[in-house]
Every structure is written in C-alpha cells, then in structure tokens.
Design an enzyme around this catalytic site. Structure first.
Site, short mmCIF file in Angstrom:
data_model
loop_
_atom_site.label_atom_id
_atom_site.label_comp_id
_atom_site.label_asym_id
_atom_site.label_seq_id
_atom_site.Cartn_x
_atom_site.Cartn_y
_atom_site.Cartn_z
N ASP A 198 72.39 44.45 69.22
CA ASP A 198 72.44 45.88 68.87
C ASP A 198 73.42 46.06 67.72
OD1 ASP A 198 71.86 48.60 69.20
OD2 ASP A 198 72.13 48.51 71.38
N HIS A 213 72.19 50.38 59.91
CA HIS A 213 72.56 50.73 61.29
C HIS A 213 72.30 49.59 62.27
CE1 HIS A 213 73.33 55.13 60.82
NE2 HIS A 213 72.71 54.87 59.68
#
Ligand code: GDG
Length: 457
Positions: free
Chosen positions: A364, A156
């Site tokens: 991110d 992720h």
C-alpha cells in the site's frame, strides 16, 4: 505568488467536507489560499469524451474544471493501462498485470488530450500539481507544447524495485516521461530509493544527495512526502451525533463483546483474504477467544469491471462463509462482511467502537485507514492498531503492532496481544501515534509539496 492548478483523475468536491476525504479537503485548502483550478475527469463517459465541453463549477478564484472520457478511453486508459497494468505492477503483482499495446496507446492518447485541454487554463505564473499513476506522461506532453511552468507529480501508490518496474514493456518511456516533472513526490523513503535506484541503474542517473537527481539530461527534485489526514477534524467526526448513532447500533449488537475492524476498498492489494485466514488461525490458536470477539469488515466494491476485482470479491464471500460456518454459534458470528460504504462520520463511529483495527495490506502506498483509526480513538481509552509492514504508513507508525500479513500465525498472535494489551500501554502507543498524526497532517503534506514546487520556480 502564482495560482495552483491541481490535476487528478477524479476531482473535488469543493464543498461538503463531510463527504470529502482528508485529501480533498487539504487540496481545496491549497486552492483557497492561492486561488486556482482543479482539473480532471468529470466521472462521465460520453461519445464526445475528452473533446466534450469543459464543465466548470465554483468561483473564478477556486474552480473545478472537468472533461469526459469516451468509452474507448475508459476501457484502454482507465480500466486498461491504469488499472490492469500500472496498478498491479506498482503493487508488486506482476502475476496480475496485463500488458497490451492497445492499453498503452490509449493511456498515451488520454494523457496527451488532457494536456491539450489543460493548456489554455495555464497562466504564466501558475504552479501545476499532478496526482497519481494515471498521468505519468502529462508533464512531458505539456513540455512538448512549450509549457515552462513548475510542474510537480505526487504518486499515491508505491514505486516498486527496479526488477519489478523493468518488467513493464517500455518502462524507460514511462520513467523518462516522469523526469519532465520538476518535483516528484513519493509516499515513503523506500519508494524514493526504488525510483532513484532505477534512474541510476537504467538511465545512468546521478543523485546529488540533496534531493536533486539527474537523468536523461533533466534534473528533478525527488522527495518523500508521506500523506496525512485531517487529524483533528477526523477526531471530531468520532464525536458527532452520526458517529454516536452508529456506535450505539453496533454496541447493541456486540453485547459486551469486543470488535475488530477492517475498512478497505475491495482490492487485492489490501490483503483481505489473508486477514480472514489470520482470523481463522486466531480462533484455532486461541480457542478460548471464540465467542469473545468478532471482525467487522467494511468493504465497498471498486473497479468491478476488472476481472481480478470480481474474483477477489467472490473469494472473500467464500472465505467469510467458510469461517462463519466453522465457528459461528447461535448468538455469535465471527465475521460480518459488509460490501457497501458508510458516510465518513459513521465510519469514525465504527472505528471508535472497535478495540482493534486490522490494516494488513500486502502492499500500500500509505493507507489512510490506519491513520483514521488512530485519529478516531478516545484518548483515554484507545484501541490498538495492527499494521502491515508493507503499508507505507508503517514507516511513520512504528508504535502500531507491525506484522507480516503473509504470516497468519504472526497476525493471530498480534490480535491476541492487542486484545490483552493493558490500558497504560495502549495509551502510550496511542499518544505517540496521535502526536505524529498531528505533525504530519494533510495540510502539512500539501504545504510541503507546494513549497518544494515553489522552490523550483
Ligand atoms: C490510495 C493508495 C494512499 C473506505 N471505506 C469507506 C471510506 N473509505 C475511505 C477511507 C480512506 C479511503 O477510503 C481509502 O484510503 P486508503 O489510503 O486506505 O486507500 P486507497 O483508496 O487505495 O488510496 C493509498 C491513498 O491513495 C492516499 O494517498 O494512502 O495507499 O492506495 O479515507 O476512509 N469512506 C467512506 N465510507 C466507506 O465505507 N466514506
């Protein structure tokens, strides 16, 4: 078709989709369609730890199976190697990474024990889908126990360039363990490229050009699977009574002023201090805008036991105080900084009341807030997303105003452009973004991953 076993550090919930994020909803959908088990940490710390009795809930066709960890595992595996070593290194923050053989051993031990406990749950036709940086070694441990089922891994968070990951002591052990997975999913093409570069340079690997990459005598399929949200569901959230209640509370307070919103777990990867400084720059560069707009920063704390997280929280409190002290007036506060979470429907209302969203992480994996903000907008009068080029989301959200979060003047100019943007341009950008969010929603993401896993079976 076999059942699916999902493994992730935190699991569920199976019900109450109002509380669950889009990710949990998509995974539960997969389990419902195929039947299966979601296995992970119970969230409890107990003396029995990974040897605790397995807790099960749900039905036989879809169940949650969880075990505890003990205080040492929590310190070494979770707060240690996962969050003090891997999280910073994978977010390009070598300056914050702690390298400790004790953490590393704890991480290996917990991966091995999770494999031990998972082993008896695996049926001959099951597909196993493991999530995130807590479990790089899980497939290798399962293979050592003779498990031959298809096993996939989805990361992720980012996979950094070779020079960054190779600063990690024994990085080869970590990446080599990863190659025990049949399918390795990353958020973006950039992350995929970094991993493949690593395999080529450090392991003499070979890229077949069709997704298959060979290294250390193993072949894995490595693909980008950009994660999405439940786009329509989230759009619907913005129209619920809960969302409307939060909107009317906000609008009473705003008295016609425009709102910029930021929503992030307090984490140094999210670039919140840089965002605050960019707002200060905005009020310096565009003094006429003082008093016309304010930033609402929602920032639920996370990982408070790690020093770097306590530090950043203090820094944010200090900065918000400084900026408010400089610019606030009797009837206006530039920054409202709220360090607690809101229910998801309320959050959707907050997004909808905000003319601009500032999503400016320094790094991110994807960033779901960017997607939720777009999904929550009113189609005929949408707000504008300002998005960091360093969020994975930037790869597929080009119609946002893309900025360099380190350049305060650039972010300030983007805020000005967003506030001044005419309705037809806002609509055109929103339409393109929303359509892509529908095409790449959480369900599509989960189905694509499972299909890739199915293809190796
Ligand atoms: C990791 C990767 C990747 C936030 N405040 C509240 C709240 N949230 C929810 C948001 C969003 C989620 O938390 C945060 O997701 P992000 O994607 O922004 O970031 P991470 O937590 O760092 O997630 C990231 C993600 O995994 C998925 O693959 O995109 O890159 O770092 O859904 O809405 N939810 C509620 N109240 C809050 O106050 N209910």
């Amino acid at each position: 078709m076999g059942r699916v076993i999902i493994v992730s550090n935190r699991v569920g919930p199976l019900k109450d989709t109002g509380k669950a994020g889009g990710l949990a909803v998509a995974l539960v959908d997969v389990l419902r369609e195929r039947g299966g088990t979601w296995f992970g940490w119970s969230g409890e710390i107990s003396e029995a730890g990974t040897f605790s009795e397995m807790k099960k809930e749900g039905s036989r066709s879809v169940e949650l199976a969880t075990i505890d960890i003990d205080p040492t595992d929590n310190a070494e595996f979770y707060a240690g190697y996962a969050n003090r070593t891997l999280w910073p290194v994978l977010h390009y923050r070598l300056d914050l990474a702690e390298f400790s053989p004790v953490f590393e051993a704890g991480y290996r031990r917990v991966n091995q024990r999770f494999a031990d406990r998972l082993r008896p749950l695996i049926g001959p036709d099951d597909r196993i889908w493991v999530h995130d940086y807590h479990f790089f070694h899980l497939a290798a441990e399962l293979r050592a126990m003779g498990v031959g089922n298809p096993i996939g891994f989805f990361l992720h968070i980012p996979f950094p360039p070779v020079d960054m990951i190779s600063a990690l002591p024994r990085h080869r052990d970590l990446v080599r363990a990863l190659m025990a997975y049949d399918v390795i999913g990353l958020q973006t093409d950039r992350d995929r490229r970094h991993l493949v570069d690593y395999l080529r340079e450090e392991a003499g690997g070979f890229d077949h050009g069709d997704g298959r990459v060979e290294a250390w005598g193993r072949t894995s399929r490595i693909h980008a699977f950009p994660i999405g949200i439940d786009t329509e569901g989230f759009h619907g959230f913005a129209e619920t009574p809960e969302a409307k209640r939060e909107r009317s509370r906000l609008e009473r307070h705003l008295t016609g002023r425009r709102q910029i919103v930021g929503v992030d777990r307090i984490d140094y990867s999210k670039g919140i201090p840089h965002r605050f400084r960019a707002l200060e720059r905005f009020f310096d560069d565009y003094p006429d805008e003082r008093g016309t707009v304010s930033l609402l920063q929602v920032a639920p704390p996370s990982r408070g036991e790690v020093d770097a997280y306590a530090d950043i929280r203090r820094e944010l409190e200090h900065l918000a105080g400084h900026i408010n002290g400089r610019f606030a007036d009797l009837d206006w506060t530039p920054i409202r900084f709220i360090t607690r979470g809101f229910p998801r429907r309320g959050l959707a209302g907050i997004y909808r009341s905000s003319r601009v969203a500032l999503v400016t992480p320094l790094r991110d994996g994807m960033n779901l807030v960017a997607k939720e903000y777009v999904a929550a907008q009113k189609h005929d009068d949408p707000g504008v997303l300002i998005l960091s080029r360093f969020a994975g989301a930037a790869e597929t959200m080009g119609e946002a105003l893309i900025v360099n979060p380190y350049a305060a003047d650039e972010v300030a100019a983007a805020i000005k452009a967003a506030l001044d943007m005419p309705l037809d341009e806002r609509r055109a950008r929103h339409f393109a973004l929303y359509r892509r969010l529908l095409e790449g929603d959480a369900k599509t993401w989960a189905n694509n991953f499972i299909s890739a896993l199915e293809a190796v079976a």
